[in-house]
Structure formats: C-alpha cells, structure tokens
Write a protein that holds these residues in place. Structure first.
Motif, PDB file in Angstrom:
ATOM      1  N   THR A  24      12.194   5.339  12.038  1.00  0.00           N
ATOM      2  CA  THR A  24      13.640   5.214  11.684  1.00  0.00           C
ATOM      3  C   THR A  24      14.456   5.590  11.077  1.00  0.00           C
ATOM      4  N   GLY A  25      14.526   7.314  12.361  1.00  0.00           N
ATOM      5  CA  GLY A  25      15.619   7.859  11.969  1.00  0.00           C
ATOM      6  C   GLY A  25      15.331   8.730   9.973  1.00  0.00           C
ATOM      7  N   ARG A  26      14.642   8.247   9.235  1.00  0.00           N
ATOM      8  CA  ARG A  26      13.895   8.806   8.193  1.00  0.00           C
ATOM      9  C   ARG A  26      14.794   9.071   7.450  1.00  0.00           C
ATOM     10  N   THR A  27      15.419   7.294   7.594  1.00  0.00           N
ATOM     11  CA  THR A  27      16.560   7.048   5.991  1.00  0.00           C
ATOM     12  C   THR A  27      16.281   6.715   4.708  1.00  0.00           C
ATOM     13  N   SER A  28      15.121   6.211   4.543  1.00  0.00           N
ATOM     14  CA  SER A  28      14.290   5.637   3.793  1.00  0.00           C
ATOM     15  C   SER A  28      13.179   6.271   3.584  1.00  0.00           C
ATOM     16  N   LEU A  29      12.635   6.651   1.818  1.00  0.00           N
ATOM     17  CA  LEU A  29      11.629   7.180   1.548  1.00  0.00           C
ATOM     18  C   LEU A  29      10.513   6.179   1.629  1.00  0.00           C
ATOM     19  N   THR A  30      11.258   4.665   0.886  1.00  0.00           N
ATOM     20  CA  THR A  30      10.441   3.810   1.207  1.00  0.00           C
ATOM     21  C   THR A  30       9.710   3.499   2.234  1.00  0.00           C
ATOM     22  N   ALA A  31       9.688   3.480   3.290  1.00  0.00           N
ATOM     23  CA  ALA A  31       8.241   4.184   4.567  1.00  0.00           C
ATOM     24  C   ALA A  31       7.436   4.212   4.068  1.00  0.00           C
ATOM     25  N   LEU A  32       7.724   5.329   3.418  1.00  0.00           N
ATOM     26  CA  LEU A  32       6.118   6.110   3.411  1.00  0.00           C
ATOM     27  C   LEU A  32       5.516   5.340   2.482  1.00  0.00           C
ATOM     28  N   ILE A  33       5.649   4.656   1.689  1.00  0.00           N
ATOM     29  CA  ILE A  33       4.908   3.966   0.559  1.00  0.00           C
ATOM     30  C   ILE A  33       3.522   3.303   1.450  1.00  0.00           C
ATOM     31  N   PRO A  34       3.228   3.234   3.301  1.00  0.00           N
ATOM     32  CA  PRO A  34       2.057   2.644   3.183  1.00  0.00           C
ATOM     33  C   PRO A  34       0.971   4.636   3.651  1.00  0.00           C
ATOM     34  N   SER A  35       1.562   5.530   3.198  1.00  0.00           N
ATOM     35  CA  SER A  35       0.829   6.767   3.184  1.00  0.00           C
ATOM     36  C   SER A  35       0.431   6.845   1.883  1.00  0.00           C
ATOM     37  N   ALA A  36       1.397   6.309   1.131  1.00  0.00           N
ATOM     38  CA  ALA A  36       0.632   6.320  -0.782  1.00  0.00           C
ATOM     39  C   ALA A  36      -0.440   5.911  -0.996  1.00  0.00           C
ATOM     40  N   PHE A  37      -0.545   4.449   0.056  1.00  0.00           N
ATOM     41  CA  PHE A  37      -1.726   4.164  -0.264  1.00  0.00           C
ATOM     42  C   PHE A  37      -2.867   4.566   0.385  1.00  0.00           C
ATOM     43  N   GLY A  38      -2.361   4.711   1.636  1.00  0.00           N
ATOM     44  CA  GLY A  38      -3.748   5.364   2.534  1.00  0.00           C
ATOM     45  C   GLY A  38      -4.079   6.679   1.885  1.00  0.00           C
ATOM     46  N   LEU A  39      -3.354   7.561   1.425  1.00  0.00           N
ATOM     47  CA  LEU A  39      -4.007   8.614   0.730  1.00  0.00           C
ATOM     48  C   LEU A  39      -4.447   8.480  -0.606  1.00  0.00           C
ATOM     49  N   LEU A  40      -4.285   7.917  -0.994  1.00  0.00           N
ATOM     50  CA  LEU A  40      -5.341   7.251  -2.090  1.00  0.00           C
ATOM     51  C   LEU A  40      -6.958   6.738  -2.003  1.00  0.00           C
ATOM     52  N   ILE A  41      -6.888   5.557  -0.877  1.00  0.00           N
ATOM     53  CA  ILE A  41      -7.375   4.746  -0.327  1.00  0.00           C
ATOM     54  C   ILE A  41      -8.557   6.172   0.428  1.00  0.00           C
ATOM     55  N   GLY A  42      -7.847   6.907   0.966  1.00  0.00           N
ATOM     56  CA  GLY A  42      -8.682   7.701   1.985  1.00  0.00           C
ATOM     57  C   GLY A  42      -9.223   8.764   0.988  1.00  0.00           C
ATOM     58  N   PHE A  43      -8.925   8.959  -0.095  1.00  0.00           N
ATOM     59  CA  PHE A  43      -9.635   9.629  -1.064  1.00  0.00           C
ATOM     60  C   PHE A  43     -11.074   8.980  -1.480  1.00  0.00           C
ATOM     61  N   CYS A  44     -10.492   7.520  -2.405  1.00  0.00           N
ATOM     62  CA  CYS A  44     -11.467   6.286  -2.636  1.00  0.00           C
ATOM     63  C   CYS A  44     -12.310   6.643  -1.723  1.00  0.00           C
ATOM     64  N   GLY A  45     -12.402   7.136  -0.037  1.00  0.00           N
ATOM     65  CA  GLY A  45     -13.709   6.703   0.788  1.00  0.00           C
ATOM     66  C   GLY A  45     -13.982   8.358   0.660  1.00  0.00           C
ATOM     67  N   VAL A  46     -13.539   9.259   0.154  1.00  0.00           N
ATOM     68  CA  VAL A  46     -13.794  10.914   0.790  1.00  0.00           C
ATOM     69  C   VAL A  46     -15.159  10.241  -0.675  1.00  0.00           C
ATOM     70  N   LEU A  47     -14.265  10.233  -2.322  1.00  0.00           N
ATOM     71  CA  LEU A  47     -15.064   9.719  -3.273  1.00  0.00           C
ATOM     72  C   LEU A  47     -16.272   8.940  -2.749  1.00  0.00           C
ATOM     73  N   ALA A  48     -16.065   8.216  -2.597  1.00  0.00           N
ATOM     74  CA  ALA A  48     -17.680   7.531  -1.856  1.00  0.00           C
ATOM     75  C   ALA A  48     -18.968   8.261  -1.224  1.00  0.00           C
ATOM     76  N   LEU A  49     -18.678   9.667  -0.328  1.00  0.00           N
ATOM     77  CA  LEU A  49     -19.814   9.720   0.081  1.00  0.00           C
ATOM     78  C   LEU A  49     -20.795  10.469  -0.645  1.00  0.00           C
ATOM     79  N   LYS A  50     -19.916  10.653  -2.003  1.00  0.00           N
ATOM     80  CA  LYS A  50     -20.911  11.235  -3.081  1.00  0.00           C
ATOM     81  C   LYS A  50     -21.817   9.892  -3.164  1.00  0.00           C
ATOM     82  N   GLU A  51     -22.980   9.846  -3.861  1.00  0.00           N
ATOM     83  CA  GLU A  51     -23.979   8.584  -3.507  1.00  0.00           C
ATOM     84  C   GLU A  51     -23.743   8.183  -5.122  1.00  0.00           C
ATOM     85  N   ASN A  52     -23.128   9.113  -6.306  1.00  0.00           N
ATOM     86  CA  ASN A  52     -23.659   8.276  -7.310  1.00  0.00           C
ATOM     87  C   ASN A  52     -22.162   7.803  -7.940  1.00  0.00           C
ATOM     88  N   LEU A  53     -20.666   7.925  -6.707  1.00  0.00           N
ATOM     89  CA  LEU A  53     -19.593   7.578  -6.892  1.00  0.00           C
ATOM     90  C   LEU A  53     -19.504   5.694  -5.738  1.00  0.00           C
TER      91      LEU A  53
END
Length: 122
Positions: A24-53
């Motif tokens: 969209t031509g980098r017109t709105s930072l709100t287009a990055l909202i999925p990336s913010a969720f993705g970063l958090l969810i991906g981090f949770c997935g990495v944490l889940a690699l530890k059995e106790n977490l």
C-alpha cells in the motif's frame, strides 16, 4: 506439533503485515498490526518449545489469536463488504480477511491439540 504451527502462524502474520504495508505504499503503520500479533504469537511458539512452558505459552498464543481474529473480523464486518458494499480500502479488507482465516485455522488446530492433550493425560 501445535508449537511449530504457532511459530508458522506467527511468521505468516508477520509476512502479512509487511506485505500489506509495502503493497500500500507504506502509507499507514496500521498495516503492520498483523506483524505485531505475529511477533507475539511466534514468540509464544518459541517459548512452547520448552516443555515446562508449553501449556501456558500456547494458551497465550490462542488468546492472542482470538483477539486478532476478533479485531480483524470486526473491521471486515464494519467495512460492509459482506453486504455487498464497495470497500474504501480494499487492500486493508483483504489483509484483515486473510488474518481472520489464518487465525481461524490456527484456532481449530489448537483446540484439537488441547483436546488431544487432555485425552492423553487421562
């Protein structure tokens, strides 16, 4: 298995956000909202690699995906495209629709994984 799916889902959301932002031509930072969720969810997935977490991290990932799906779904409904109206920002509606679909798929697999884990525990 679900932890790897969580990492993949996070990566997909990060990619969706960046594609939407640059397409969209980098017109709105709100287009990055999925990336913010993705970063958090991906981090949770990495944490889940530890059995106790694993349990806690994946529950947080599911909670985040429900919030992501609800927010994006609300915006799709509010845009009016489901009733045949023309979208003011079609790229945003497409990105939000993809986010809803990705979240729905992740939720379905997560719920199945939680049910299977409960059955195996008994």
């Amino acid at each position: 298995m679900i932890r790897y799916l969580g990492i993949g889902y996070g990566i997909a959301l990060i990619a969706l956000g960046f594609v939407g932002y640059f397409a969209t031509g980098r017109t709105s930072l709100t287009a990055l909202i999925p990336s913010a969720f993705g970063l958090l969810i991906g981090f949770c997935g990495v944490l889940a690699l530890k059995e106790n977490l694993r349990k806690h991290a994946m529950h947080v990932a599911v909670l985040l995906s429900v919030v992501a799906m609800g927010g994006a779904g609300h915006r799709v409904v509010k845009s009016g495209v489901l009733t045949g109206a023309e979208a003011t920002y079609p790229a945003a509606v497409i990105a939000q629709s993809v986010m809803v679909l990705l979240s729905l798929v992740f939720l379905a697999f997560a719920i199945k994984s939680f049910i299977d884990a409960r059955r195996n525990q008994e």
